[in-house]
Motif scaffolding. Structure first.
Motif, PDB file in Angstrom:
ATOM      1  N   VAL A  44      33.757  40.292  51.147  1.00  0.00           N
ATOM      2  CA  VAL A  44      33.278  41.076  52.286  1.00  0.00           C
ATOM      3  C   VAL A  44      33.948  42.441  52.314  1.00  0.00           C
ATOM      4  O   VAL A  44      33.296  43.481  52.534  1.00  0.00           O
ATOM      5  N   LEU A  45      35.260  42.466  52.080  1.00  0.00           N
ATOM      6  CA  LEU A  45      35.992  43.737  52.091  1.00  0.00           C
ATOM      7  C   LEU A  45      35.497  44.680  50.998  1.00  0.00           C
ATOM      8  O   LEU A  45      35.398  45.894  51.204  1.00  0.00           O
ATOM      9  N   LYS A  46      35.174  44.140  49.820  1.00  0.00           N
ATOM     10  CA  LYS A  46      34.700  44.983  48.728  1.00  0.00           C
ATOM     11  C   LYS A  46      33.363  45.637  49.099  1.00  0.00           C
ATOM     12  O   LYS A  46      33.123  46.808  48.781  1.00  0.00           O
ATOM     13  N   TRP A  58      40.135  52.180  47.257  1.00  0.00           N
ATOM     14  CA  TRP A  58      40.009  50.843  47.833  1.00  0.00           C
ATOM     15  C   TRP A  58      39.576  49.836  46.772  1.00  0.00           C
ATOM     16  O   TRP A  58      40.040  48.704  46.724  1.00  0.00           O
ATOM     17  N   SER A  59      38.662  50.252  45.917  1.00  0.00           N
ATOM     18  CA  SER A  59      38.154  49.348  44.883  1.00  0.00           C
ATOM     19  C   SER A  59      39.272  48.919  43.942  1.00  0.00           C
ATOM     20  O   SER A  59      39.364  47.749  43.550  1.00  0.00           O
ATOM     21  N   ILE A  65      44.088  42.700  43.920  1.00  0.00           N
ATOM     22  CA  ILE A  65      44.282  41.487  44.730  1.00  0.00           C
ATOM     23  C   ILE A  65      43.361  40.375  44.246  1.00  0.00           C
ATOM     24  O   ILE A  65      43.758  39.213  44.146  1.00  0.00           O
ATOM     25  N   GLU A  66      42.131  40.738  43.914  1.00  0.00           N
ATOM     26  CA  GLU A  66      41.163  39.747  43.449  1.00  0.00           C
ATOM     27  C   GLU A  66      41.643  39.079  42.160  1.00  0.00           C
ATOM     28  O   GLU A  66      41.498  37.861  41.984  1.00  0.00           O
ATOM     29  N   ASP A  67      42.223  39.860  41.257  1.00  0.00           N
ATOM     30  CA  ASP A  67      42.742  39.294  40.006  1.00  0.00           C
ATOM     31  C   ASP A  67      43.857  38.303  40.280  1.00  0.00           C
ATOM     32  O   ASP A  67      43.925  37.229  39.651  1.00  0.00           O
ATOM     33  N   GLN A  68      44.742  38.633  41.226  1.00  0.00           N
ATOM     34  CA  GLN A  68      45.851  37.735  41.535  1.00  0.00           C
ATOM     35  C   GLN A  68      45.359  36.445  42.199  1.00  0.00           C
ATOM     36  O   GLN A  68      45.866  35.356  41.933  1.00  0.00           O
TER      37      GLN A  68
END
Length: 228
Positions: A44-46, A58-59, A65-68
């Motif tokens: 949603v944030l993306k 932001w991307s 964060i998405e990778d982690q």
């Protein structure tokens, strides 16, 4: 016959291990649920960040964060690999060695014990798959633990193929520096050190044939034939 103190310690450890394996499915579920919520929130944030004035910045942050989170999710799902009841999990000899070596390399190397893997065990060169990956992980970790706990002045452990369906681990002695504060830092308490009897018991419980020598271990990757 009355059990020795070491045997009683191992029996207690075995009970703890069995209880942990029974609790693992619930633990895995409890860990996976929040990760799923986080991943949905990131999605949603993306979408919202795509329309922000500094969308590029932001991307990048959200991708990090998405990778982690993806790594965390992979770790949670990998807990299933330790459940002996997991069906259909096969593993190649090369992948088995890579996984177990990665788990033990850092604690071994912290006090000067090297792990050498023979070139023929490269995952790219070893495609034959063996059943019961979880059991084989316990076997290889048990063999590593036996050599670690039993060989004095251990310098390195070499892991190599033995025939088409077995592994051999050989210990080589090294020279430890006098007064090394890390020497023995990761060795098990004496009552729970993995000796030849403990390793043999593990193999029998899992159904594998193992040959244990003072400075080497050989075990097959296929379950041993049942005795008639």
């Amino acid at each position: 016959m009355k059990a020795s103190p070491g045997a009683r310690s191992w029996m207690a450890a075995g009970v703890r291990h069995e209880l942990l394996t029974r609790a693992l499915p619930a633990l895995r579920h409890d860990m996976a649920a929040p990760v799923s919520v986080i991943r949905m929130g990131l999605l949603v944030l993306k979408r919202q960040a795509a329309s922000a004035p500094d969308a590029e910045n932001w991307s990048e942050r959200l991708s990090l964060i998405e990778d982690q989170v993806a790594l965390l999710a992979g770790g949670v799902h990998s807990l299933r690999a330790w459940e002996l009841s997991a069906e259909g999990e096969e593993i190649t000899r090369g992948d088995l060695v890579v996984q177990c070596s990665a788990l033990m390399r850092v604690p071994f190397e912290l006090h000067g014990i090297g792990l050498l893997v023979a070139e023929e065990l490269s995952p790219e060169k070893d495609e034959r798959r063996f059943p019961s990956g979880a059991a084989l992980r316990y076997m290889l970790l048990g063999a590593l633990g036996y050599l670690h706990d039993s060989v004095a002045e251990l310098g390195e452990i070499c892991i190599e193929a033995d025939g088409d369906d077995a592994l051999r681990l050989s210990a080589r002695r090294g020279e430890s520096e006098p007064g090394d504060p890390l020497a023995g830092a990761h060795r098990a308490p004496r009552a729970l050190a993995i000796d030849a009897i403990a390793l043999q018991s593990l193999a029998e419980g899992l159904g594998y044939a193992v040959s244990v020598e003072p400075d080497s271990v050989r075990f097959g990757l296929l379950p041993a034939p049942a005795e008639v």
